[in-house]
Enzyme design. Structure first.
Site, PDB file in Angstrom:
ATOM      1  N   CYS B  78      84.343  47.899  47.771  1.00  0.00           N
ATOM      2  CA  CYS B  78      83.380  47.256  47.289  1.00  0.00           C
ATOM      3  C   CYS B  78      83.759  46.007  46.402  1.00  0.00           C
ATOM      4  CB  CYS B  78      82.515  47.955  46.416  1.00  0.00           C
ATOM      5  SG  CYS B  78      81.675  49.206  47.429  1.00  0.00           S
ATOM      6  N   CYS B 196      69.423  54.331  45.408  1.00  0.00           N
ATOM      7  CA  CYS B 196      70.698  53.813  46.244  1.00  0.00           C
ATOM      8  C   CYS B 196      70.709  52.376  46.713  1.00  0.00           C
ATOM      9  CB  CYS B 196      70.753  54.984  47.738  1.00  0.00           C
ATOM     10  SG  CYS B 196      70.817  56.687  47.239  1.00  0.00           S
ATOM     11  N   HIS B 319      73.624  44.947  48.693  1.00  0.00           N
ATOM     12  CA  HIS B 319      75.221  45.274  48.512  1.00  0.00           C
ATOM     13  C   HIS B 319      75.971  45.089  49.848  1.00  0.00           C
ATOM     14  CE1 HIS B 319      78.944  46.886  47.301  1.00  0.00           C
ATOM     15  NE2 HIS B 319      78.738  48.131  47.385  1.00  0.00           N
TER      16      HIS B 319
END
Lengths: 124, 376
Positions: B78, B196, B319
């Site tokens: 990430c 999430c 994300h």
């Protein structure tokens, strides 16, 4: 599993002559670090390592139940990080657990799952 | 050695956009960043991507007319986009290149139908530890220790979805209640779906060059990268805590700052609600064990003492793994220029970006990047 790969990277559990299940790992001869893997040197200090078996009992450090589809898995399934007594923290599946295993609870290694995952059962 | 500044930033929209390929996403980000910087060429490019196929960087850049110059692709989970930024910064700082583009790209909706497929060469992922479960372990441990409550976990989601109401590029936004967050579908106990981050496609970019004192330049005060060490099981901390704490110390020292509380606005890695709580504690924004209380009390909300993730964070903005770090950097750049519109932190002069790459068995993380920036 999503696709086949060479070696299975998961910790290997085996049944000792006393009938108990243990994880075959390593202990560092220099810094006493333990790991649930048979790697060539100590991951913490690069010191020399020797084979070491851990378990069968340990304490649940944390736990969860996975409730979403994961490739190769059938939800729900219960997972726990288990601190094996005098040994490493290992990821294990939990026998017959619809809810997360009790954190701090005592568990014992048992036969691995059909998929080859280390597995624990709760001790009463 | 040169002082380095961010001269321009840009991003695509964030969200599920399977019909848009990496070229289309990157075009939005790169065109905006070059226009923002007022330039039309760069001397080198660092590209961060996690699941991008081999050659994705050059294939994408050729369609944008960026060819011939050195192109380097980096992967740090990430933190890949932030790693591309860190390397671009170092290249300019040391004089290796004069003007460098950092680009993050990720097309996830076409790669996964749901959660990211666990990596079969990693022992714990092979064992079924999908990424939500990895964070769920931390959340469950925090709950067990009494370091957070379910309502405090949910407060992070409520806050970041509300922040994203003011971010037109965000994937999701909304005015949720704690009860709605806790009542949403369970993913991995105790994390519900609203706790999430979503599956996202997107790109983000930044142009770095020596600082000249221009009125829109955002100076890089300091940046640091650490890779994970063996997770110390005798540590009282969950995985990730120690690497964030230590990388932050490096970045603050490079920036000449005493503490993270000296900065006015931060963007942190909140892939899951517990992630933001652990990170605000590890950064030192709030005391250890106080991250959940801070979120619930509004300390980390817009208007609070330490605003965290005004963009909506990973939870709401989205994300797209390799793009995330540069999306965070773009947000801080806009904040420090006073260009963040309805989500502007008043008078923000110093900002911080933190990205955590997780999910390698035995280690307390994969990689962490922290950068400190200063407005014009």
């Amino acid at each position: 599993m999503p696709h086949a790969i060479g070696a299975d990277p998961r910790p290997r559990t085996r049944r000792s002559p006393d009938g108990r299940w243990r994880v075959a790992g390593l202990r560092c001869r220099a810094c006493a670090e333990v790991a649930a893997y048979t790697w060539p040197v100590c991951p913490r200090c690069r010191g020399p390592v020797e084979p070491a078996d851990f378990g069968p009992t340990g304490t649940v450090w944390s736990s969860t139940v996975v409730r979403i589809p994961v490739p190769g898995r059938t939800p729900p399934y219960a997972l726990a990080y288990v601190d094996l007594d005098d040994g490493p923290r290992v990821l294990a599946h939990v026998v017959d657990a619809a809810e997360p295993a009790t954190i701090g609870g005592r568990v014992r290694l048992t036969a691995p799952t059909a998929d080859g995952d280390p597995r624990v059962e709760a001790l009463a | 050695m040169s002082a380095v500044a961010v001269h321009g930033v840009g991003t695509s929209h964030f969200g599920r956009q399977p019909e848009r390929d990496a070229i289309a996403l990157a075009h939005d980000a790169v065109r905006e960043a070059l226009t923002d910087a007022g330039v039309d060429r760069v001397d080198a490019v660092w590209v961060g991507t996690v699941f991008g196929p081999a050659g994705v960087a050059q294939r994408t850049l050729r369609a944008l007319g960026i060819t011939g110059v050195p192109v380097l692709t980096v992967e740090n989970a990430c933190a890949s986009g932030t790693t591309a930024f860190l390397e671009a910064h170092e290249a300019v700082r040391t004089g290796r290149y004069g003007r460098v583009l950092a680009l993050g790209i990720e097309q996830m909706s076409t790669a996964f139908s749901g959660a990211i497929t666990p990596e079969p060469s990693d022992p714990e992922q092979r064992g079924g530890l999908a990424l939500p479960a990895l964070y769920a372990m931390s959340a469950a441990r925090y709950l067990h220790l009494g370091a957070v409550t379910p309502a405090e976990l949910a407060a992070v989601s409520v806050k970041n979805h509300a922040h994203a109401l003011h971010n037109p590029r965000a994937q999701y936004s909304g005015s949720y209640t704690v009860e709605q967050v806790l009542g949403s579908r369970m993913i991995a106990d105790p994390l519900t779906v609203l706790q999430c981050c979503p599956t996202s496609d997107g790109a983000a970019a930044a142009v770095l060059a020596p600082a000249t004192g221009g009125p829109r330049e955002v100076r890089v005060r300091g940046a640091a990268l650490r890779s994970g060490r063996v997770w110390d099981h005798s540590s009282p901390h969950v995985w990730g805590y120690d690497i964030v704490r230590d990388t932050t110390a490096d970045a603050l020292a490079a920036a000449g700052l005493h503490a993270a509380t000296d900065v006015d606005v931060v963007e942190v890695h909140d892939a899951f609600t517990i992630g933001e709580i652990v990170t605000t504690e590890a950064l030192g924004l709030v005391p250890e064990g106080a991250g959940g209380k801070a979120a619930a009390a509004g300390v980390t909300a817009l208007g609070g003492t330490h605003p965290v993730n005004p963009s909506g964070g990973l939870l709401s903005r989205g994300h797209p793994l390799g793009a995330t770090g540069l999306a965070q950097l773009a947000e801080i750049t806009w904040q420090l220029r006073g260009e963040a519109g309805g989500r502007q932190v008043d008078g923000a002069r110093l900002g911080l970006v933190e990205t955590m790459g997780g999910g390698v068995s035995v280690l307390d993380g994969n990689a962490c990047v922290v950068a400190v920036l200063e407005g014009p």
